[in-house]
Enzyme design. Sequence first.
Site, mmCIF file in Angstrom:
data_model
loop_
_atom_site.group_PDB
_atom_site.id
_atom_site.type_symbol
_atom_site.label_atom_id
_atom_site.label_comp_id
_atom_site.label_asym_id
_atom_site.label_seq_id
_atom_site.Cartn_x
_atom_site.Cartn_y
_atom_site.Cartn_z
ATOM 1 N N HIS A 116 0.861 -1.197 0.000
ATOM 2 C CA HIS A 116 0.000 0.000 0.000
ATOM 3 C C HIS A 116 0.889 1.236 0.000
ATOM 4 C CE1 HIS A 116 0.499 1.036 4.335
ATOM 5 N NE2 HIS A 116 0.598 -0.272 4.504
ATOM 6 N N ASP A 118 -0.302 4.451 0.816
ATOM 7 C CA ASP A 118 -0.738 5.506 1.731
ATOM 8 C C ASP A 118 0.005 5.348 3.054
ATOM 9 O OD1 ASP A 118 -2.288 3.081 2.113
ATOM 10 O OD2 ASP A 118 -3.380 4.190 3.649
ATOM 11 N N ASP A 149 6.487 1.618 6.391
ATOM 12 C CA ASP A 149 5.102 1.162 6.311
ATOM 13 C C ASP A 149 4.325 2.087 5.362
ATOM 14 O OD1 ASP A 149 2.656 -0.043 6.754
ATOM 15 O OD2 ASP A 149 2.366 0.835 8.740
ATOM 16 N N GLU A 180 -5.062 1.816 2.856
ATOM 17 C CA GLU A 180 -5.008 0.705 3.792
ATOM 18 C C GLU A 180 -5.009 1.169 5.236
ATOM 19 O OE1 GLU A 180 -3.017 -2.124 6.491
ATOM 20 O OE2 GLU A 180 -2.302 -0.155 5.832
ATOM 21 N N GLU A 181 -4.331 2.262 5.521
ATOM 22 C CA GLU A 181 -4.168 2.693 6.909
ATOM 23 C C GLU A 181 -5.498 3.095 7.539
ATOM 24 O OE1 GLU A 181 -1.625 2.248 8.517
ATOM 25 O OE2 GLU A 181 0.130 2.297 7.220
#
Length: 479
Positions: A116, A118, A149, A180-181
């Site tokens: 991901h 984001d 991350d 995703e976050e």
Amino acid sequence: MRGDDAAERGSAVHENAGDPPFRRARAADGALETTVDALMDGVCADLKRLAAIPSIAFPGFSPEPVLQARDLLVALLRDAGVADIGELNLPGTAPVITGSLPPPTPEAPTVLLYGHYDVQPPGEERLWDSPPFEPTDIEGGIRARGIADDKANLMVHIGALRAYGGRPPVGIRIVFEGQEEYGSAFDDYPPTEPDLFACDAMIIADTGNIRPGTPTLTTALRGSAVVFAEVRTLRAAVHSGAYGGAAPDALLVLLKALATLHDVHGDVAVEGLHREPWDGSAFTDDEFREVAGVPHGTPLLGSGGLGERLWSGPAVTVIGLDAPPVDRAAAAVGPVRPRQAEPPGPPPAGPTRGAGRPHPPSATAAPVRHPAHRHSGRRGTRLRSRRRRTRLPRRPHRPAPRLGHRPRTRRVRRIRAAGQRPGQGRTGRRDPALRRRGQPLRSARPQRTGAGVRTARRPARRGRLHGRVRSDSPCEELR
């Protein structure tokens, strides 16, 4: 790596075709390692370009940086040899980048590469050692928001495709998520369209190594659940000086409930959450303190091995709490947590210590007054009967006179000029309410007589009573 690099690697393997299989595999691995080393500078440079984009897909943040990160990733994938690139757009969701490479042979497996692009919000930027979206080289790595991350892991996928020159030995499916976050509609979407994600294996590059330089394959992760808790105890905030001690404070109730989630050792005490044995690699205590930033002398939570506490056992973390900030806190018993408390209301009616006019809504509660103070309000006067005079602290305003005291006011001087004694009405009779000292007055409706207007009064029982003394009566209005 471009096409010429792939040809050189292929020729090196072909020259050793007559060697035993293990020697050919070792030669291929050595050539691949050399290729990866040559690609590292370019991969790190592209990682810094990606990490410099504040792609925060949270409400309240601009969506433009998220789209900018998407465009950069699409360009990097095309440069790595992925020609079939698409996009999945779901309601209220940042774009999901999709792509594919066909398998080199019909029997070759297909691998799905997930990541991901984001990132989480940076929080208090003043606490960072360097600006969160200015990638900075540090000893052993690069520091930036979201670089671990999950943008560095995205570059792992892209770097692997570069190392194989866009022609890996397996088929490839690409899924790069953009929200995703925070979470989005994509969370529940794959089961509805399984053909889009069909594969033989998945590489979810959203974890880390157990320690730098140690290849780590994570085979399972703990699931997650988010719980919102709200406590209601009162209809409105009330003054802590008048109600505290009996009125339940919502923040204290919430804190006590949160404290029951763990036992005395720090292990999770929620019924139904179980811990399983861990037999894989794990941190040492010193390694974990270094990685997590736990100072020496501060005890770690829980009991048992770190593997059980971190990976095969449950964890409960309080990630947010709504409470009044310290610099704007009021002396109030809060009615609701986590919602912001209302300003404190007035003290209770009745003979409460320090009761006076209601406190206005304010960040700073008024101090409790001395019980012997006689409070004067806009609409009346509160008098307290006392047998002896009490020495009180100095007050900024003039204290109210005692009953029976002859105030030196303009009204008294006017009475004396008229030949009357203070305490006499216009009819010349002495007011009976003043015959007993120390008794408060009770207001009554004015009566009209031939001599003018006077206020009828009668002795009142002892206690705190309310009254307003008219300005045309023998006793002046107390101001």
